[in-house]
Design a protein around this motif. Sequence first.
Motif, short mmCIF file in Angstrom:
data_model
loop_
_atom_site.label_atom_id
_atom_site.label_comp_id
_atom_site.label_asym_id
_atom_site.label_seq_id
_atom_site.Cartn_x
_atom_site.Cartn_y
_atom_site.Cartn_z
N ILE A 1 54.09 48.09 33.78
CA ILE A 1 53.63 49.55 32.59
C ILE A 1 52.94 49.27 34.34
N ILE A 2 51.99 48.99 34.79
CA ILE A 2 50.55 48.99 35.32
C ILE A 2 51.59 50.64 36.79
N ALA A 3 52.70 49.19 37.87
CA ALA A 3 53.95 49.71 38.77
C ALA A 3 54.23 51.40 37.74
N ASP A 4 54.75 51.91 37.03
CA ASP A 4 55.34 52.96 36.60
C ASP A 4 53.96 53.58 35.98
N SER A 5 53.03 53.51 35.29
CA SER A 5 52.41 53.78 35.62
C SER A 5 51.56 55.05 36.31
N PHE A 6 51.80 54.26 37.14
CA PHE A 6 50.58 54.48 38.72
C PHE A 6 51.42 55.60 39.76
N GLN A 7 52.94 54.97 39.58
CA GLN A 7 54.23 54.88 40.41
C GLN A 7 53.82 54.63 41.94
N LEU A 8 53.56 53.68 41.90
CA LEU A 8 53.02 52.34 43.24
C LEU A 8 53.48 51.33 42.94
N PRO A 9 53.92 50.57 44.32
CA PRO A 9 54.43 49.18 43.45
C PRO A 9 53.30 48.49 43.93
N ILE A 10 53.09 47.62 43.11
CA ILE A 10 51.84 46.34 43.14
C ILE A 10 51.67 45.12 43.82
N ARG A 11 50.90 44.75 44.14
CA ARG A 11 50.77 43.05 43.85
C ARG A 11 49.70 42.37 43.34
N LEU A 12 49.97 41.52 42.82
CA LEU A 12 49.15 40.69 42.09
C LEU A 12 48.30 39.60 42.40
N PRO A 13 47.24 39.30 41.71
CA PRO A 13 46.64 37.98 42.01
C PRO A 13 47.51 36.96 42.10
N VAL A 14 47.46 35.91 42.63
CA VAL A 14 48.27 34.77 42.46
C VAL A 14 47.69 34.20 41.14
N GLU A 15 46.05 34.18 41.13
CA GLU A 15 45.67 33.40 39.75
C GLU A 15 46.12 34.44 38.59
N LEU A 16 47.01 33.57 37.44
CA LEU A 16 47.09 34.78 36.17
C LEU A 16 45.56 35.34 35.70
N ALA B 1 39.07 36.25 34.01
CA ALA B 1 38.54 35.04 34.19
C ALA B 1 38.04 35.52 35.86
N LEU B 2 38.83 36.34 36.92
CA LEU B 2 39.04 36.11 38.12
C LEU B 2 37.55 37.18 38.28
N GLY B 3 38.00 38.34 37.37
CA GLY B 3 36.73 39.56 38.07
C GLY B 3 35.69 39.11 37.63
N GLY B 4 35.18 38.45 36.56
CA GLY B 4 34.01 38.09 36.22
C GLY B 4 33.23 36.95 37.22
N ALA B 5 34.16 36.14 37.45
CA ALA B 5 33.95 34.91 38.82
C ALA B 5 33.32 35.69 39.68
N LEU B 6 33.93 36.46 40.81
CA LEU B 6 33.72 37.47 40.94
C LEU B 6 32.34 38.10 41.16
N GLN B 7 32.85 38.98 40.28
CA GLN B 7 30.85 39.83 39.96
C GLN B 7 29.92 38.69 40.01
N ALA B 8 30.06 37.69 39.27
CA ALA B 8 29.14 36.58 39.10
C ALA B 8 28.55 36.06 40.35
N ALA B 9 29.68 36.16 41.21
CA ALA B 9 29.62 35.42 42.68
C ALA B 9 28.38 36.71 43.55
N ALA B 10 29.15 37.29 43.02
CA ALA B 10 28.31 38.85 44.32
C ALA B 10 26.91 39.39 43.45
N CYS B 11 26.87 39.22 42.41
CA CYS B 11 25.23 39.36 42.27
C CYS B 11 23.79 38.30 42.37
N HIS B 12 24.93 36.76 42.37
CA HIS B 12 24.32 35.57 42.59
C HIS B 12 23.79 35.78 43.84
N GLN B 13 24.47 36.12 45.03
CA GLN B 13 24.34 35.64 46.16
C GLN B 13 24.02 37.48 46.78
N GLY B 14 23.33 38.60 45.39
CA GLY B 14 22.84 39.72 46.58
C GLY B 14 23.73 40.31 46.73
#
Length: 85
Positions: free
Chosen positions: A4-19, A23-36
């Motif tokens: 659906i993502i590839a079709d709706s944007f009509q672009l090839p996609i590669r997804l993160p290995v992490e399923l 949670a990955l997005g939240g962890a990245l945001q938290a790490a960024a904020c924690h480190q300023g």
Amino acid sequence: RQRIIADSFQLPIRLPVELETAALGGALQAAACHQGFDVAEYIRQNPTKLSEKIVRPDPSVQELYEAAFERHVSLGNTLFAGLHA
């Protein structure tokens, strides 16, 4: 979901290995904020591992997604017409 993502944007996609991408997005945001750091800059400096699988869009459904998007915009404009004034 990947198709659906590839079709709706009509672009090839590669997804993160992490399923657990939410949670990955939240962890990245938290790490960024924690480190300023700015979140976007932190992610550029700390890219996640992507799968080798490339999901390619199906060009035969492009018009269907375009029509659905136009309907979405039209209904949204009707629903929220008085809120942007």
